[in-house]
Design an enzyme around this catalytic site. Structure first.
Site: not given
Length: 298
Positions: A117, A251, A278
């Site tokens: 991320s 995502d 995610h």
């Protein structure tokens, strides 16, 4: 597993390792896997992933928590937030990772860098440092939030429904921490059931809802919305032979359109799509660790 708080960029920081500790000699191998988390940068969320990765790869794994995101006890204090916001924002967290490399990663290390991320964004930033670039064999950017976060589905939700109410959320967290431990745990379990968070992450959630930790997490989130805009193509092109991007079709932070744009603008980039969420550390730690270990071995 070894864990301790060490000082990085003037902030006591939690580091967790599988295999050799950060201050131990290399021994028979100079290979290291270094994991930079997403936000929140709480190392406990990544324990299963890192442990599985170590077992599959047989390479030491070092997980570096974000500055101010991990709570221990009153013996570990952070620089006061209001006077030191620069340490906890996005650029501060990048400087934090740069100092970790300079302080603890040996010159002859062969590093496999993993960023999840916003950790992927940090990886691209630190790879602009030539000494770090020379140490990194490959970098694996998992569900990378490296462009236009505020325009993503989750980014719009965060801006509209979460960030305006930070003060209320912090008061609520403070009240929960005032409750008897058993009652607070029951309330947290109810939240985890509703949010589909596995019970194994109870301690991670308890750590996250410490008001001081939560304040730093939200501060980083706000800066992500403001500052993560145009993709760092300069770093990607300069390191394209080292990079592997792993996106997801489902995502809501880094949607499939971002993957398509990346492939169109940099055709020779190594990137692929999955169907994994995610927040993979909640349900798919073993699966993703196995995939990454296979990439490293090949």
């Amino acid at each position: 597993m070894n864990e301790a708080f060490v000082e990085i960029n003037n902030v006591r920081t939690k580091v967790v390792t599988w295999g050799r500790w950060i201050e131990e000699s290399a021994g028979s191998t100079n290979k290291i896997i270094i994991l930079i988390p997403g936000n929140p940068g709480i190392t406990n969320f990544y324990q299963k992933f890192a442990k599985t990765l170590y077992e599959r790869s047989e390479i030491p794994v070092w997980c570096v928590g974000h500055a101010g995101h991990n709570f221990s006890d009153k013996s570990v204090t952070f620089p006061k937030f209001d006077d030191n916001k620069h340490l906890y924002g996005l650029s501060g967290q990048v400087e934090h990772k740069l100092e970790f490399f300079n302080k603890y990663v040996p010159e002859n290390a062969q590093v496999y860098l993993i960023g999840h991320s916003i950790g992927a964004y940090m990886c691209l930033e630190i790879l602009e440092n030539i000494s770090i670039k020379n140490k990194v064999e490959n970098a694996y950017l998992l569900f990378p939030t490296i462009e236009y976060m505020a325009e993503s589905e989750n980014g719009k939700f965060l801006i509209k429904f979460v960030l305006p109410y930070i003060r209320f959320i912090l008061i609520l967290a403070w009240l929960i921490n005032l409750l008897p431990s058993c009652l607070a745990t029951i309330l947290i379990y109810i939240y985890m059931f509703i949010a589909d968070v596995p019970r194994e992450h109870l301690n991670s959630i308890k750590e996250l809802i410490q008001p001081g930790i939560l304040k730093r997490v939200f501060f980083l989130s706000r800066e992500e919305m403001d500052d993560v805009n145009q993709r760092n193509n300069k770093s990607i092109i300069a390191n394209v032979n080292k990079l592997k991007f792993y996106y997801s079709k489902i995502d809501r932070w880094a949607p499939e359109s971002y993957y398509n744009n990346l492939k169109q603008e940099i055709p020779n980039v190594n990137a692929e799509l999955s169907k994994i969420n995610h927040s993979f550390v909640l349900h798919y730690s073993t699966d993703v660790a196995t995939i990454v270990a296979d990439w490293i071995s090949h």
